[in-house]
Scaffold this active site. Structure first.
Site, PDB file in Angstrom:
ATOM      1  N   HIS A   1      -0.596  19.141 -26.401  1.00 38.54           N
ATOM      2  CA  HIS A   1      -0.790  17.697 -26.295  1.00 38.54           C
ATOM      3  C   HIS A   1      -2.067  17.172 -26.944  1.00 38.54           C
ATOM      4  CE1 HIS A   1       2.640  17.900 -23.699  1.00 38.54           C
ATOM      5  NE2 HIS A   1       2.568  16.632 -23.370  1.00 38.54           N
TER       6      HIS A   1
ATOM      7  N   ARG B   1       0.824  -1.234   0.000  1.00 38.86           N
ATOM      8  CA  ARG B   1       0.000   0.000   0.000  1.00 38.86           C
ATOM      9  C   ARG B   1       0.846   1.266   0.000  1.00 38.86           C
ATOM     10  NH1 ARG B   1      -2.398  -3.547   3.318  1.00 38.86           N
ATOM     11  NH2 ARG B   1      -4.271  -4.492   2.466  1.00 38.86           N
TER      12      ARG B   1
END
Ligand SMILES: NC(=O)c1ccc[n+]([C@@H]2O[C@H](COP(=O)([O-])OP(=O)(O)OC[C@H]3O[C@@H](n4cnc5c(N)ncnc54)[C@H](O)[C@@H]3O)[C@@H](O)[C@H]2O)c1
Length: 337
Positions: A227, A110
């Site tokens: 982009h 985690r």
């Protein structure tokens, strides 16, 4: 050595830029770390010395290896080695390595700390900064991932000596973008200072809008300047373009589109051309580019909430501009041939 801070409260971290930055690794690591998992790729020879027990884990080269199987493989190897939550991952490579190793670090136990040592120009000015990590799915690029800010970033410009020329050019495409995000003259700086300035610009944007709030028109989304067309060129997949090369075409298109929409004047378009040519970037639309197909794909860009959305220059600087008429977008593409 130039030091830039990414200011994120108790998750703030330093980015060191300069020749030999890798030698700062041992001092940068968290005190708790006993073991260091170095993730890299064959062909990347930048040697890092963590001063702890360290082992290298190579992953495959190319976007096909940027997948969940690679992340699962890394996590299994780390588990067999006994890497714990107190240890650390160090990613030594281009954007592919830092994205994959960053995501594996975000997931393993985690979350274990990760230090990025970007070895490509694109990695130094973009991918390694800001905490976006992730992998591709067959359905699309970067569809699975996590925000996981690194513990620190070491941009060792010595690494650029072995970077293939085409990869250097791709990095220059991403570097060119930063010239339009502030009024500063980046070309006046030497390369190390220019990389550091790009990092500083990105760090400021990330600090103000870490998770890319979709309602923030002048936040992290501005880093996608150039982009929208670049992603469409990459998605249609028919043109042999590295990411930064596609961004260069996208920057030129964004300038022409902003000009057509009355947002910038001719001298600002000329400034875009001047920066692109200073970086020796070929920013013409690839031969045979299919306007209708590109406009269709740009309409499906994940940043598009309603109609065609672009990031465009204008009187208030670069910002998200929604609802651009698709016929105008197509017309400007055609005018670039
Ligand atoms: N997380 C982000 O914010 C972010 C931003 C931009 C791009 N990216 C991701 O970054 C990836 C592209 O990164 P990239 O352009 O660095 O490509 P890359 O990581 O695929 O590297 C390109 C090639 O250069 C080689 N290489 C890298 N450094 C080298 C060195 N010093 N010497 C010799 N060879 C070297 C690599 O092994 C590879 O073959 C894409 O997956 C993209 O999605 C992420």
């Amino acid at each position: 050595m130039i030091r830039v801070e990414v200011e994120l409260g108790d998750r703030s971290y330093p980015v060191l830029v300069g020749a030999g930055a890798r030698r700062e690794l041992a001092a940068l690591l968290p005190g708790s770390a006993r073991r260091v998992a170095v993730v890299s790729q064959a062909g990347i020879d930048l040697a890092v010395d963590s001063g702890r027990e360290q082992r290298r884990f190579d992953i495959g080269d190319g976007e096909a290896h940027k997948d969940i199987a690679t992340v699962a493989g890394l996590c299994s190897e780390w588990a067999r080695w006994g890497l714990t939550r107190g240890d650390v991952v160090v990613a030594v490579g281009g954007g592919l390595v830092t994205d994959v190793a960053g995501f594996a670090a975000a997931s393993y136990h985690r979350g274990v700390p990760v230090v990025h040592v970007p070895t490509s120009l694109l990695g130094m000015v973009d991918a390694a900064i800001g905490g976006k990590t992730g992998v591709n799915l067959p359905e699309g690029k970067n569809l699975v991932g996590a925000f996981w800010q690194p513990h620190g970033v070491l941009c060792d410009t010595d690494a650029l000596a072995t970077l293939p020329p085409r990869e250097l050019r791709s990095g220059r495409g991403e570097l060119a973008k930063y010239h339009f995000l502030t009024g500063d003259d980046l070309l006046a700086l030497d390369l190390d200072a220019r990389i550091a300035e790009a990092v500083r610009i990105k760090a400021r944007v990330v600090a103000a809008d870490e998770r890319e709030d979709p309602s923030n028109r002048r936040g992290r989304a501005t880093l996608n300047y150039g982009h929208t067309l670049a992603h469409a060129l990459e998605t249609t997949g028919r043109y042999d373009l590295r990411h930064g090369e596609a961004v260069a075409v996208g920057l030129r298109y964004a300038a022409h589109l902003a000009h057509r929409l009355g947002r910038i004047d001719g001298s600002r378009v000329a400034h875009h051309d001047a920066v692109l040519s200073a970086y020796e970037l070929e920013a013409d639309l690839p031969a045979g580019a299919d306007t209708a197909r590109l406009v269709e794909v740009m309409g499906r860009d994940k940043k598009a909430l309603d109609g065609l959305t672009f990031v465009l220059d204008g009187p208030d600087g670069v910002e998200v501009v929604p609802e651009v008429d698709p016929t105008v977008a197509a017309d400007v593409l055609d005018s670039m041939r």
